[in-house]
Design an enzyme around this catalytic site. Structure first.
Site, short mmCIF file in Angstrom:
data_model
loop_
_atom_site.label_atom_id
_atom_site.label_comp_id
_atom_site.label_asym_id
_atom_site.label_seq_id
_atom_site.Cartn_x
_atom_site.Cartn_y
_atom_site.Cartn_z
CB CYS A 140 -0.91 -0.12 1.31
SG CYS A 140 -1.91 1.32 1.18
CB CYS A 143 -0.55 2.63 4.02
SG CYS A 143 -2.05 1.88 3.24
CG ASP A 144 3.24 1.24 4.57
OD1 ASP A 144 2.43 1.81 5.50
OD2 ASP A 144 3.10 0.26 3.96
#
Ligand code: NAP
Length: 318
Positions: A140, A143-144
């Site tokens: 992701c 997300c990261d």
């Protein structure tokens, strides 16, 4: 679990809180069916980890994924949907009323169920991939990606997700390299052009990742690649590896009870959202191996709500 929500029989229980589930909630709530929506462990679904959504009609300047979900949720709340924060841990679809167990604790009974449990990211399947997940391996970028400022990262895949993740990562990374197993991207033309023209993105064609090696700090340090045509192996220094090779439907709960296709998607009738069990309907990515868009998920969520309403009317249970 919210007090009172699980008491008594529900007309409609919706499993999943992405665009399919929330649209099904708006429609069943407006049909006075007072739906109960079980949000699941990852409330909001995949849009919660999506940034710019530019192709959902009605937002000429685009919208952020989480904002779109919040809007849908507020709309469903406005028409009296009950929301339950919890995860469905088992279902019994063999008799009516159907039974839905939440967090292995409480059982809810329902006359009709709309399954909108979505899909999740696939992984390559390397032992080192699971070992280093969260330590430089991610599925992701939204997300990261932030953690890879000034770093050199790789993205595996050739579809829309891989293209979007690669483009998104250019905001942070010093260099992004897309690794694709063929010599042509599957991504839509507009995303292909963005990737191929981006001065921070390189593409390595006809290549797969065969191993991921940790550095002395225990994080991703390098990756081993194999050219699938020449079988030549090579090592590349890497700070991060993002896996973006598609999705699997979240259907483990239903595997022994509903008809699934060879890839595990719930089979629905060609002209409706009816599954192999009367009274059980499916909408969104959990039953859609080909379109998988937020708007198609919302569209099938609407269809499932109307199908459920008609089912309850025909059964004289409404
Ligand atoms: P996808 O279209 O199924 O693409 C998966 C990609 O990963 C393919 O290029 C595939 O290679 C590659 N791949 C699969 N398994 C692999 C493996 N084991 N090792 C290496 N590579 C592997 O999945 P997606 O990109 O997640 O897209 C899913 C759906 O969502 C699509 O319908 C897409 O249009 C949609 N989507 C749309 C948007 C948007 O409209 N903005 C954004 C994201 C997703 P091959 O090409 O060789 O099969």
């Amino acid at each position: 679990m919210s007090e009172g929500l699980s008491n008594g029989m529900r007309d409609v229980v919706i499993i999943g809180s992405g665009p399919a589930g929330l649209t099904a909630a708006v429609y069943t709530a407006r049909a006075n069916l007072r739906p109960l929506l079980i949000e699941g462990a990852q409330a909001g679904g995949q849009l919660m980890i999506t940034t710019d959504v530019e192709n959902f009609p009605g937002f000429p300047d685009g919208v952020q994924g989480p904002e779109l979900i919040l809007n849908m949720k507020q709309q469903a709340e406005r028409f009296a949907t009950d929301f339950l924060q919890g995860d469905v841990t088992s279902v019994n679809l063999s008799e009516r009323p159907f039974q839905i167990v939440i967090d292995d604790e409480e059982t809810i009974e329902a006359k009709a169920i709309i399954i909108c449990s979505g899909a999740r990211a696939k992984l390559i399947g390397l032992p080192s991939e699971s070992k280093l997940m969260g330590n430089g391996v991610s599925a992701c970028a939204t997300c990261d990606g932030f953690f890879f400022r000034g770093k050199e990262v790789f993205v595996v895949g050739g579809g829309d997700t891989a293209a979007e993740e690669a483009i998104f990562l250019t905001r942070f990374a010093s260099k992004v390299t897309l690794i694709h197993r063929r010599n042509q991207l599957r991504a839509s033309k507009i995303l292909q052009d963005k990737v191929l023209e981006h001065d921070k993105i390189d593409v390595i064609w006809d290549t797969v990742v065969t191993d991921i090696l940790a550095d002395e700090s225990g994080r991703v340090g390098s990756i081993i690649l194999k050219n699938v045509l020449t079988h030549e192996a090579s090592t590349r220094k890497a700070d991060g590896l993002f896996v973006a090779i598609g999705h699997s439907p979240n259907t483990a709960l239903f595997a022994d009870q509903l008809d699934l296709d060879a890839q595990g998607y719930i089979v629905t009738q060609s002209d409706s959202t009816k599954t192999s069990i009367p009274g059980v309907f499916a909408a969104g990515d959990v039953q859609d191996p080909s379109y998988r868009q937020a708007i198609t998920a919302a569209g099938t969520g609407c269809m499932a709500a109307i199908d459920a309403e008609r089912f309850l009317e025909e059964e004289g249970q409404n």
